[in-house]
Design a protein around this motif. Structure first.
Motif, PDB file in Angstrom:
ATOM      1  N   LEU A   8      54.858  33.268  67.415  1.00  0.00           N
ATOM      2  CA  LEU A   8      56.140  33.974  67.390  1.00  0.00           C
ATOM      3  C   LEU A   8      56.268  34.874  66.166  1.00  0.00           C
ATOM      4  CD1 LEU A   8      58.388  30.950  68.391  1.00  0.00           C
ATOM      5  CD2 LEU A   8      57.551  32.768  69.882  1.00  0.00           C
ATOM      6  N   TRP A   9      55.689  34.448  65.039  1.00  0.00           N
ATOM      7  CA  TRP A   9      55.835  35.205  63.801  1.00  0.00           C
ATOM      8  C   TRP A   9      54.978  36.461  63.766  1.00  0.00           C
ATOM      9  CZ3 TRP A   9      55.666  30.754  59.657  1.00  0.00           C
ATOM     10  CH2 TRP A   9      56.861  30.042  59.726  1.00  0.00           C
ATOM     11  N   ILE A  10      53.850  36.446  64.442  1.00  0.00           N
ATOM     12  CA  ILE A  10      52.953  37.610  64.388  1.00  0.00           C
ATOM     13  C   ILE A  10      53.639  38.863  64.923  1.00  0.00           C
ATOM     14  CG2 ILE A  10      50.819  38.552  65.352  1.00  0.00           C
ATOM     15  CD1 ILE A  10      49.585  35.771  64.878  1.00  0.00           C
ATOM     16  N   PRO A  11      54.250  38.850  66.109  1.00  0.00           N
ATOM     17  CA  PRO A  11      54.929  40.074  66.533  1.00  0.00           C
ATOM     18  C   PRO A  11      56.244  40.340  65.780  1.00  0.00           C
ATOM     19  CG  PRO A  11      55.072  38.413  68.251  1.00  0.00           C
ATOM     20  CD  PRO A  11      54.215  37.854  67.167  1.00  0.00           C
ATOM     21  N   GLU A  12      56.943  39.275  65.369  1.00  0.00           N
ATOM     22  CA  GLU A  12      58.241  39.462  64.723  1.00  0.00           C
ATOM     23  C   GLU A  12      58.109  40.039  63.312  1.00  0.00           C
ATOM     24  OE1 GLU A  12      62.178  36.876  63.424  1.00  0.00           O
ATOM     25  OE2 GLU A  12      60.743  36.031  64.829  1.00  0.00           O
ATOM     26  N   PHE A  13      57.181  39.501  62.525  1.00  0.00           N
ATOM     27  CA  PHE A  13      57.053  39.921  61.132  1.00  0.00           C
ATOM     28  C   PHE A  13      55.887  40.878  60.900  1.00  0.00           C
ATOM     29  CE2 PHE A  13      59.136  35.699  60.713  1.00  0.00           C
ATOM     30  CZ  PHE A  13      60.315  36.138  60.135  1.00  0.00           C
ATOM     31  N   GLY A  14      54.967  40.959  61.840  1.00  0.00           N
ATOM     32  CA  GLY A  14      53.810  41.824  61.661  1.00  0.00           C
ATOM     33  C   GLY A  14      52.715  41.207  60.818  1.00  0.00           C
ATOM     34  N   TRP A  15      52.749  39.880  60.682  1.00  0.00           N
ATOM     35  CA  TRP A  15      51.710  39.201  59.917  1.00  0.00           C
ATOM     36  C   TRP A  15      50.515  38.943  60.818  1.00  0.00           C
ATOM     37  CZ3 TRP A  15      55.832  35.225  58.132  1.00  0.00           C
ATOM     38  CH2 TRP A  15      56.692  35.826  57.200  1.00  0.00           C
ATOM     39  N   ASN A  16      49.362  38.654  60.213  1.00  0.00           N
ATOM     40  CA  ASN A  16      48.181  38.307  61.001  1.00  0.00           C
ATOM     41  C   ASN A  16      47.777  36.861  60.698  1.00  0.00           C
ATOM     42  OD1 ASN A  16      46.729  38.385  58.569  1.00  0.00           O
ATOM     43  ND2 ASN A  16      46.181  40.529  58.867  1.00  0.00           N
ATOM     44  N   TYR A  17      46.781  36.380  61.421  1.00  0.00           N
ATOM     45  CA  TYR A  17      46.364  34.980  61.264  1.00  0.00           C
ATOM     46  C   TYR A  17      45.795  34.702  59.880  1.00  0.00           C
ATOM     47  CZ  TYR A  17      47.199  33.892  66.136  1.00  0.00           C
ATOM     48  OH  TYR A  17      47.800  33.671  67.343  1.00  0.00           O
ATOM     49  N   ARG A  18      45.151  35.677  59.268  1.00  0.00           N
ATOM     50  CA  ARG A  18      44.593  35.483  57.927  1.00  0.00           C
ATOM     51  C   ARG A  18      45.715  35.210  56.930  1.00  0.00           C
ATOM     52  NH1 ARG A  18      43.670  38.424  53.384  1.00  0.00           N
ATOM     53  NH2 ARG A  18      41.802  37.890  52.197  1.00  0.00           N
ATOM     54  N   GLN A  19      46.792  35.980  56.990  1.00  0.00           N
ATOM     55  CA  GLN A  19      47.912  35.788  56.082  1.00  0.00           C
ATOM     56  C   GLN A  19      48.597  34.442  56.317  1.00  0.00           C
ATOM     57  OE1 GLN A  19      49.845  39.376  57.306  1.00  0.00           O
ATOM     58  NE2 GLN A  19      49.206  40.503  55.461  1.00  0.00           N
ATOM     59  N   LEU A  20      48.704  34.048  57.560  1.00  0.00           N
ATOM     60  CA  LEU A  20      49.321  32.752  57.860  1.00  0.00           C
ATOM     61  C   LEU A  20      48.417  31.598  57.439  1.00  0.00           C
ATOM     62  CD1 LEU A  20      50.907  33.648  61.290  1.00  0.00           C
ATOM     63  CD2 LEU A  20      52.078  33.309  59.126  1.00  0.00           C
ATOM     64  N   ASN A  21      47.101  31.778  57.541  1.00  0.00           N
ATOM     65  CA  ASN A  21      46.172  30.759  57.037  1.00  0.00           C
ATOM     66  C   ASN A  21      46.284  30.613  55.533  1.00  0.00           C
ATOM     67  OD1 ASN A  21      44.954  29.779  59.376  1.00  0.00           O
ATOM     68  ND2 ASN A  21      43.521  31.488  59.463  1.00  0.00           N
ATOM     69  N   ILE A  22      46.447  31.727  54.838  1.00  0.00           N
ATOM     70  CA  ILE A  22      46.630  31.675  53.383  1.00  0.00           C
ATOM     71  C   ILE A  22      47.921  30.930  53.046  1.00  0.00           C
ATOM     72  CG2 ILE A  22      47.107  33.097  51.348  1.00  0.00           C
ATOM     73  CD1 ILE A  22      45.147  35.172  52.543  1.00  0.00           C
ATOM     74  N   ALA A  23      48.982  31.185  53.805  1.00  0.00           N
ATOM     75  CA  ALA A  23      50.247  30.480  53.578  1.00  0.00           C
ATOM     76  C   ALA A  23      50.088  28.976  53.795  1.00  0.00           C
ATOM     77  CB  ALA A  23      51.328  31.033  54.493  1.00  0.00           C
ATOM     78  N   GLN A  24      49.331  28.594  54.798  1.00  0.00           N
ATOM     79  CA  GLN A  24      49.092  27.170  55.044  1.00  0.00           C
ATOM     80  C   GLN A  24      48.270  26.554  53.919  1.00  0.00           C
ATOM     81  OE1 GLN A  24      50.481  25.665  57.719  1.00  0.00           O
ATOM     82  NE2 GLN A  24      49.759  23.686  57.026  1.00  0.00           N
ATOM     83  N   ALA A  25      47.288  27.295  53.406  1.00  0.00           N
ATOM     84  CA  ALA A  25      46.484  26.805  52.282  1.00  0.00           C
ATOM     85  C   ALA A  25      47.352  26.649  51.034  1.00  0.00           C
ATOM     86  CB  ALA A  25      45.333  27.763  52.017  1.00  0.00           C
ATOM     87  N   ILE A  26      48.274  27.574  50.816  1.00  0.00           N
ATOM     88  CA  ILE A  26      49.189  27.463  49.679  1.00  0.00           C
ATOM     89  C   ILE A  26      50.066  26.221  49.826  1.00  0.00           C
ATOM     90  CG2 ILE A  26      51.202  28.557  48.591  1.00  0.00           C
ATOM     91  CD1 ILE A  26      49.797  31.248  49.098  1.00  0.00           C
ATOM     92  N   ASN A  27      50.470  25.910  51.040  1.00  0.00           N
ATOM     93  CA  ASN A  27      51.241  24.689  51.292  1.00  0.00           C
ATOM     94  C   ASN A  27      50.430  23.461  50.899  1.00  0.00           C
ATOM     95  OD1 ASN A  27      52.389  22.373  52.604  1.00  0.00           O
ATOM     96  ND2 ASN A  27      53.563  23.746  53.888  1.00  0.00           N
TER      97      ASN A  27
END
Length: 108
Positions: A8-27
């Motif tokens: 849901l976030w990829i089309p809404e915010f324009g993020w990609n899987y790499r950026q979301l993976n980085i966010a998960q790693a930061i978590n």
């Protein structure tokens, strides 16, 4: 941050899987640092105060995350989520462990 929301976030915010993976790693980094920083005070000063403090941080970060719309906000919120959730995840296991130990001692 659950992976279910990524679709849901990829089309809404324009993020990609790499950026979301980085966010998960930061978590996960936040969770590791939270265990190192907040569990010793929980043992020293009591678990209840750390439960309450971490729950307040989780609530505040959840409200902030509901209003976020930029990638740096995602990264910072995930770090704070990791720091705050580390205490709740770890102290629960400590409480269950001590409660089961007390239960075994009472049966003797």
């Amino acid at each position: 941050m659950t992976i279910i929301f990524w679709v849901l976030w990829i089309p809404e915010f324009g993020w990609n899987y790499r950026q979301l993976n980085i966010a998960q790693a930061i978590n996960f980094v936040g969770t590791a640092l939270g265990c190192l920083l907040f569990i010793p005070p929980a043992v020293k000063y009591g678990r209840r105060s750390m439960y309450i403090l971490s729950s307040v941080f989780i609530l505040a970060t959840a409200v902030w995350s509901a209003c976020m719309n930029s990638l740096p906000e995602l990264y910072i919120s995930q770090l704070i989520f990791g720091l705050a959730s580390a205490t709740n995840e770890t102290i629960v296991e400590m409480t269950v462990g001590s409660a089961s130990l007390l239960g075994r001692l009472c049966l003797l």
